[in-house]
Motif scaffolding. Structure first.
Motif, mmCIF file in Angstrom:
data_model
loop_
_atom_site.group_PDB
_atom_site.id
_atom_site.type_symbol
_atom_site.label_atom_id
_atom_site.label_comp_id
_atom_site.label_asym_id
_atom_site.label_seq_id
_atom_site.Cartn_x
_atom_site.Cartn_y
_atom_site.Cartn_z
ATOM 1 N N ASP A 28 39.134 -16.353 97.807
ATOM 2 C CA ASP A 28 37.807 -15.938 97.387
ATOM 3 C C ASP A 28 37.777 -15.588 95.901
ATOM 4 O O ASP A 28 38.799 -15.214 95.320
ATOM 5 C CB ASP A 28 37.333 -14.771 98.252
ATOM 6 C CG ASP A 28 37.001 -15.219 99.667
ATOM 7 O OD1 ASP A 28 36.483 -16.335 99.821
ATOM 8 O OD2 ASP A 28 37.266 -14.458 100.603
ATOM 9 N N PRO A 29 36.599 -15.667 95.273
ATOM 10 C CA PRO A 29 36.503 -15.537 93.816
ATOM 11 C C PRO A 29 36.560 -14.107 93.278
ATOM 12 O O PRO A 29 36.547 -13.915 92.068
ATOM 13 C CB PRO A 29 35.143 -16.174 93.504
ATOM 14 C CG PRO A 29 34.337 -15.947 94.736
ATOM 15 C CD PRO A 29 35.326 -16.064 95.872
ATOM 16 N N VAL A 30 36.609 -13.113 94.150
ATOM 17 C CA VAL A 30 36.717 -11.716 93.711
ATOM 18 C C VAL A 30 37.968 -11.099 94.320
ATOM 19 O O VAL A 30 38.422 -11.522 95.384
ATOM 20 C CB VAL A 30 35.464 -10.888 94.089
ATOM 21 C CG1 VAL A 30 34.231 -11.407 93.363
ATOM 22 C CG2 VAL A 30 35.238 -10.860 95.589
ATOM 23 N N ASP A 31 38.509 -10.088 93.651
ATOM 24 C CA ASP A 31 39.686 -9.427 94.207
ATOM 25 C C ASP A 31 39.276 -8.539 95.389
ATOM 26 O O ASP A 31 38.085 -8.341 95.671
ATOM 27 C CB ASP A 31 40.466 -8.671 93.129
ATOM 28 C CG ASP A 31 39.749 -7.476 92.521
ATOM 29 O OD1 ASP A 31 38.701 -7.044 93.041
ATOM 30 O OD2 ASP A 31 40.245 -6.974 91.502
ATOM 31 N N LEU A 32 40.277 -8.030 96.089
ATOM 32 C CA LEU A 32 40.012 -7.218 97.285
ATOM 33 C C LEU A 32 39.234 -5.959 96.953
ATOM 34 O O LEU A 32 38.433 -5.484 97.767
ATOM 35 C CB LEU A 32 41.332 -6.864 97.978
ATOM 36 C CG LEU A 32 42.105 -8.031 98.578
ATOM 37 C CD1 LEU A 32 43.475 -7.557 99.072
ATOM 38 C CD2 LEU A 32 41.316 -8.699 99.701
ATOM 39 N N HIS A 33 39.426 -5.407 95.791
ATOM 40 C CA HIS A 33 38.712 -4.208 95.343
ATOM 41 C C HIS A 33 37.214 -4.481 95.253
ATOM 42 O O HIS A 33 36.393 -3.770 95.853
ATOM 43 C CB HIS A 33 39.289 -3.781 93.986
ATOM 44 C CG HIS A 33 38.634 -2.615 93.363
ATOM 45 N ND1 HIS A 33 37.517 -2.719 92.572
ATOM 46 C CD2 HIS A 33 38.944 -1.295 93.402
ATOM 47 C CE1 HIS A 33 37.163 -1.526 92.152
ATOM 48 N NE2 HIS A 33 38.010 -0.636 92.628
ATOM 49 N N ASP A 34 36.841 -5.523 94.505
ATOM 50 C CA ASP A 34 35.422 -5.836 94.346
ATOM 51 C C ASP A 34 34.801 -6.294 95.658
ATOM 52 O O ASP A 34 33.643 -5.965 95.958
ATOM 53 C CB ASP A 34 35.220 -6.900 93.263
ATOM 54 C CG ASP A 34 35.485 -6.362 91.862
ATOM 55 O OD1 ASP A 34 35.653 -5.137 91.697
ATOM 56 O OD2 ASP A 34 35.542 -7.179 90.925
ATOM 57 N N HIS A 35 35.571 -7.024 96.458
ATOM 58 C CA HIS A 35 35.067 -7.470 97.759
ATOM 59 C C HIS A 35 34.782 -6.272 98.667
ATOM 60 O O HIS A 35 33.749 -6.223 99.340
ATOM 61 C CB HIS A 35 36.066 -8.429 98.402
ATOM 62 C CG HIS A 35 35.663 -8.894 99.762
ATOM 63 N ND1 HIS A 35 34.454 -9.512 100.020
ATOM 64 C CD2 HIS A 35 36.301 -8.819 100.947
ATOM 65 C CE1 HIS A 35 34.377 -9.800 101.308
ATOM 66 N NE2 HIS A 35 35.491 -9.384 101.898
ATOM 67 N N ALA A 36 35.673 -5.293 98.679
ATOM 68 C CA ALA A 36 35.465 -4.091 99.491
ATOM 69 C C ALA A 36 34.201 -3.357 99.052
ATOM 70 O O ALA A 36 33.365 -2.976 99.893
ATOM 71 C CB ALA A 36 36.684 -3.171 99.383
ATOM 72 N N LEU A 37 34.060 -3.162 97.745
ATOM 73 C CA LEU A 37 32.878 -2.462 97.232
ATOM 74 C C LEU A 37 31.595 -3.222 97.546
ATOM 75 O O LEU A 37 30.593 -2.621 97.947
ATOM 76 C CB LEU A 37 32.995 -2.248 95.722
ATOM 77 C CG LEU A 37 33.973 -1.174 95.273
ATOM 78 C CD1 LEU A 37 34.122 -1.191 93.754
ATOM 79 C CD2 LEU A 37 33.535 0.203 95.758
ATOM 80 N N GLN A 38 31.602 -4.530 97.372
ATOM 81 C CA GLN A 38 30.402 -5.319 97.631
ATOM 82 C C GLN A 38 30.032 -5.308 99.110
ATOM 83 O O GLN A 38 28.855 -5.152 99.460
ATOM 84 C CB GLN A 38 30.597 -6.762 97.140
ATOM 85 C CG GLN A 38 30.607 -6.875 95.641
ATOM 86 C CD GLN A 38 30.788 -8.301 95.163
ATOM 87 O OE1 GLN A 38 30.427 -9.249 95.852
ATOM 88 N NE2 GLN A 38 31.338 -8.460 93.960
ATOM 89 N N THR A 39 31.015 -5.455 99.983
ATOM 90 C CA THR A 39 30.741 -5.460 101.427
ATOM 91 C C THR A 39 30.169 -4.111 101.857
ATOM 92 O O THR A 39 29.146 -4.050 102.556
ATOM 93 C CB THR A 39 32.022 -5.799 102.210
ATOM 94 O OG1 THR A 39 32.533 -7.058 101.750
ATOM 95 C CG2 THR A 39 31.749 -5.884 103.699
#
Length: 183
Positions: A28-39
């Motif tokens: 995916d195009p974002v790291d796990l940090h940004d993905h967690a925050l976005q979700t």
């Protein structure tokens, strides 16, 4: 690994900065940090009173950090890690986010997935059979798991500002305190 304090969990969430769902960064195009925050942000907007659902969104992919490359087992690994701290409902939602993907693949063929999610769908068992989908739909947490999965699929936008990890500390503390006092 079992997380026993909000401090341990916050350290793990901060460690998601620069960590990816695929060790070679092909995912995916974002790291796990940004993905967690976005979700979590998407779930906060759509379900503002359901703090456990929001936190499930925040922690659902921690298994990728705990054991990189374990696409098939990442949900179970994350669920096991957060269960002692955040309780059974958060852990079950985390655990169900992969079956929810398989369910949605069966119920909505052609539903768009990121390239990485489409790739891992096969590793995770592919679309559910009609019997599997019927059994999943009977789970009391099925609707919430599908909601989590939909936010998971949408929370992969490069450059989207979804706040900072520290914003979630009070929510984590509140849910963890409820879990501890209810035990």
């Amino acid at each position: 690994m079992e997380l026993r304090s909000v401090e341990e969990l916050m350290a793990l969430l901060h460690a998601c900065r620069g960590a990816w769902d695929a060790p070679d960064r092909s995912g995916d195009p974002v790291d796990l940090h940004d993905h967690a925050l976005q979700t979590a942000h998407l779930l906060r907007r759509s379900h503002p009173s359901d703090k456990e659902l929001q936190l499930a969104g925040l922690v659902h992919d921690l298994g990728h950090l705990l054991q990189p490359g374990d696409d098939a087992g990442h949900a179970d690994r994350a669920a096991d890690a957060v269960r002692p701290l955040l309780g059974e409902r958060v852990a079950r939602l985390v655990q169900l986010h992969v079956p929810a993907k398989r369910y949605l693949a069966a119920e909505e063929p052609g539903r768009p997935l990121s390239a990485q999610s489409a790739l891992t769908l096969g590793l995770q068992g592919g679309a559910m059979t009609p019997d599997e989908a019927a059994a999943f739909a009977r789970d009391p947490l099925a609707d919430d798991a599908v909601t989590l999965r939909q936010a998971d699929d949408e929370g992969k936008v490069v450059g989207l500002d979804a706040g900072v990890m520290e914003d979630w500390r009070p929510v984590l503390e509140m849910v963890a305190a409820g879990r501890i006092s209810g035990a």
